[in-house]
Design a protein around this motif. Structure first.
Motif, short mmCIF file in Angstrom:
data_model
loop_
_atom_site.label_atom_id
_atom_site.label_comp_id
_atom_site.label_asym_id
_atom_site.label_seq_id
_atom_site.Cartn_x
_atom_site.Cartn_y
_atom_site.Cartn_z
N ALA A 59 0.66 -1.20 0.00
CA ALA A 59 0.11 -0.03 -0.04
C ALA A 59 0.67 1.32 0.06
N GLY A 147 -6.78 8.55 -16.29
CA GLY A 147 -8.00 8.95 -15.30
C GLY A 147 -8.01 10.18 -14.51
N ASP A 153 -1.86 7.58 -10.14
CA ASP A 153 -2.13 6.36 -9.46
C ASP A 153 -2.04 5.12 -10.66
N ARG A 162 -3.56 0.72 -16.59
CA ARG A 162 -4.39 0.76 -17.85
C ARG A 162 -3.78 0.68 -19.20
N GLY B 31 -13.85 6.00 -19.35
CA GLY B 31 -13.05 5.24 -18.74
C GLY B 31 -12.58 6.06 -17.68
N HIS B 32 -13.28 7.15 -16.83
CA HIS B 32 -12.86 7.87 -15.98
C HIS B 32 -13.10 6.97 -14.54
N ARG B 33 -12.76 7.43 -13.36
CA ARG B 33 -12.76 6.74 -12.31
C ARG B 33 -14.00 7.11 -11.49
N PRO B 54 -5.72 0.34 0.47
CA PRO B 54 -5.11 1.13 0.86
C PRO B 54 -5.17 1.97 2.39
N ILE B 86 -10.04 6.04 -2.30
CA ILE B 86 -9.21 7.08 -3.24
C ILE B 86 -9.43 6.64 -4.61
N CYS B 88 -8.47 3.99 -6.68
CA CYS B 88 -7.68 3.52 -7.41
C CYS B 88 -7.65 2.11 -8.08
N GLU B 90 -7.53 -1.04 -6.61
CA GLU B 90 -6.80 -2.15 -6.05
C GLU B 90 -7.78 -3.36 -5.77
N ARG B 93 -8.82 -5.17 -8.77
CA ARG B 93 -7.75 -6.18 -9.19
C ARG B 93 -7.28 -7.27 -8.39
#
Lengths: 363, 132, 116
Positions: A59, A147, A153, A162, B31-33, B54, B86, B88, B90, B93
């Motif tokens: 992390a 993004g 990130d 990506r 594809g924005h978060r 995290p 945040i 991200c 993670e 994934r």
């Protein structure tokens, strides 16, 4: 003969021309600066301690990226390279090329911010607005690739997050052509316009001998003639395959630092175009196994100079020591030497030309 | 020297570059978060997303009326804090079934206003988790 | 590759003076690593201009009460790294006091042996 009086004037922690809080105390004699005293720890947050007690080793890339806003991806990438050298597995060539692409785009927008701040200190506010407006082309590209506009990130342990598509490649080529024509106009302005070239010559000069003495790094050292750049002294990333060239100056004053930064932007645009034309095939993320065990030391070139990470682990999820050396922190003795002997009224312009990043200094 | 004067004159007649948000909308690229969304029927309760996050914004806490999923052996429930996240990715994934049990959408996260006291319920959940 | 050279507190200034050439070596920083509750390892790190991955490190294991000499006459840019070691580890270095990140009369040493 009467005695000359010595007056103490502070360039305090709140000032109109400063972006971040830093305090200098000048001892002046009739407007010439004789002695300098500094205080840089206003933004200390205790990140080195947090990386070894509160967050596990996978992390930490997200914690470390939030030290600074402008050089976020270089902190994250440097730590990830150090940890990958202690685990088992290999990063693919395509992931390395995509990492260099974002690092160079980050360098372009950081140098444009520094140049616009220098132009504002010379009184030329129209140039400040124009460079900030042209910087939006780079921020649009960064948002399409990763993004986010500033905190990307994008880097994970083992590769990148990506992939890049053919539509994005077409947009990269269009935008980079527009930026290149604008930067050519800026070089013309910064060399011929009297309020940007005549005003800045022979002010805040750092000679080659002083640069060797004080171990200067980054564009500050290259403008004085010292041939040092981490991109030619390390081989974690394939910089010699994409066309990197070192840009040097001779005199070491504010004008030559501006010209070195503009030439570095042109070299970065050329490297990005070479990367996008010759991108290899393959995966972007490989799974690495194990826990970090041993010592590792990695250096990388941030927009402001040389960044160093030293980590030590013992085979557990929490690391033992994370040491971060940021470029502005190592250059503070050189800053304090340049101030001596110059006029007090030139101090904000000299400080803006060093490009200080105080969030990186007081981590 | 005179090129800057010519450019300043030309700029008198072009329209400004600022977008007056929120009156006119901003176009976001594809594809924005956005927010993380959860599909409960496919989840196998392996808790890998909780270990990978995290800042710790996904927590599985004990509950008294669990769902009828046969894999939910310890009576746990999924809790997510969109103000601590945040974005991200993670957790997506790390999940063994990334598009069915957990995925990242393109919806805009909600704004945190001080009067709503959005974190009070979250502190209770964290205290419950620590006391287990 | 890192070349690690062990030295002692009495000879560290002499060793660095014999090793360092101004136009050939580059001084990176000073570093401290906590080994256990009583010892700390202090490291001086150098690199070479123009060579790929050539790092030299001088190191000493010190106890909490020992006196570390200063290298500022040979390396003028080491003054700020020495102040950081005094703040973070609570060690005793010649010519430096607390005050860089913490308050001047603070008793804390966040990364040091006591770990407060």
């Amino acid at each position: 003969m009467g005695n000359k009086k010595i007056i103490n004037i502070p360039l305090g922690s709140q000032h109109i021309s400063l972006l971040e809080p830093v305090k200098f105390k000048f001892a002046c004699e009739n407007e010439k600066i004789i002695e300098v005293d500094s205080d840089v720890g206003f933004v200390h947050r205790g990140i080195e301690k947090a990386c070894t007690t509160k967050f596990k080793f996978d992390a930490v890339p997200y914690v470390v990226a939030r030290i600074c806003g402008l050089c976020a991806i270089t902190h994250s990438l440097c730590y990830t390279t150090a940890v990958e050298s202690l685990l088992e597995g290999e990063v693919t060539q395509k992931a390395k090329y995509l990492r260099i692409l974002l690092v160079e785009l980050d360098r372009i927008h950081s140098h444009m911010l520094c140049l616009s701040h220098t132009a504002e200190n010379a009184g030329f506010e129209a140039m400040f607005m124009q460079i900030m407006g042209d910087r939006e082309y780079v921020m649009d590209l960064q948002e399409k690739i990763s993004g986010n506009r500033i905190q990307f990130d994008y880097v994970s342990i083992g590769g990148v997050n990506r992939d890049i598509t053919t539509d994005i490649i077409k947009d990269i080529k269009t935008n980079l052509k527009i930026i290149k024509s604008k930067v050519d106009e800026y070089i013309d302005e910064f060399t011929n316009n009297w309020s940007l070239s005549l005003k800045f010559q022979d002010i805040g000069a750092l000679s080659l001998d002083e640069a060797y003495d004080y171990n200067a790094i980054g564009p500050l050292a290259r403008a004085a003639g010292l041939k040092t750049d981490v991109r030619s002294e390390t081989n974690y990333l394939p910089y010699d395959e994409v066309g990197y060239k070192m840009q040097l100056g001779t005199v070491g004053d504010i004008h030559s630092r501006n010209i070195v930064r503009l030439n570095e932007i042109l070299n970065s645009i050329e490297m990005c175009e070479n990367i996008v034309d010759g991108l290899p095939q393959g995966d972007i993320l490989t799974k690495l196994r194990g826990k970090p065990n041993g010592e590792a030391l990695v250096r990388l070139e941030a927009p402001r100079g040389e960044l160093m990470y030293y980590i030590k682990g013992e085979g557990k999820p929490l690391l033992n020591r994370v040491r971060i050396k940021t470029p502005t922190f190592a250059c503070i003795p050189a800053f304090m030497e340049v101030f001596k002997g110059s006029n007090y009224a030139d101090a904000p312009a000299i400080l803006a030309s060093f490009d200080p990043c105080m969030s990186c200094t007081a981590k | 020297m005179f090129s800057s004067i010519k450019k300043a004159f030309k700029n008198l007649f072009t329209k400004p570059q600022t977008i007056d948000y929120p009156v006119s909308p901003i176009e976001k690229p594809a594809g924005h978060r956005g927010l993380i969304e959860y599909g409960e029927e496919h989840c196998i309760y392996c808790l890998k997303c909780e270990k990978a996050c995290p800042p710790g914004s996904i927590l599985f806490v004990h509950t008294d009326n669990p769902t009828e999923n046969p894999k939910n052996k310890k009576s746990l429930e999924y809790k997510y804090n969109p103000h601590l996240c945040i974005y991200c990715g993670e957790c997506v994934r790390a999940c063994p079934k990334p598009q069915e049990a957990l995925w990242q959408s393109e919806k805009k996260p909600m704004i945190g206003i001080k009067e709503d006291r959005v974190n009070d319920g979250w502190f209770e959940i964290e205290a419950l988790k620590k006391s287990k | 590759m890192i070349n690690k050279i062990e030295t002692s507190l009495k000879t560290v200034v002499e060793d660095i003076k014999n090793f360092y050439r101004k136009e050939q070596h580059h001084f990176l920083t000073l570093n401290g690593v906590k080994l256990d509750d009583e010892t700390t390892q202090v490291q001086w790190i150098f690199s070479t201009y123009g060579e790929v991955d050539d790092i030299t490190m001088f190191y000493v294991d010190v106890k909490q009460y020992e006196f570390i000499p200063s290298v500022v006459e040979i390396l003028p840019s080491a003054i700020i790294s020495q102040r950081e070691i005094v703040d973070m580890f609570g060690l005793d270095v010649e010519g430096s006091t607390k005050g860089l990140y913490l308050d001047e009369d603070s008793q804390q040493m966040p990364l040091g042996s006591c770990g407060i």
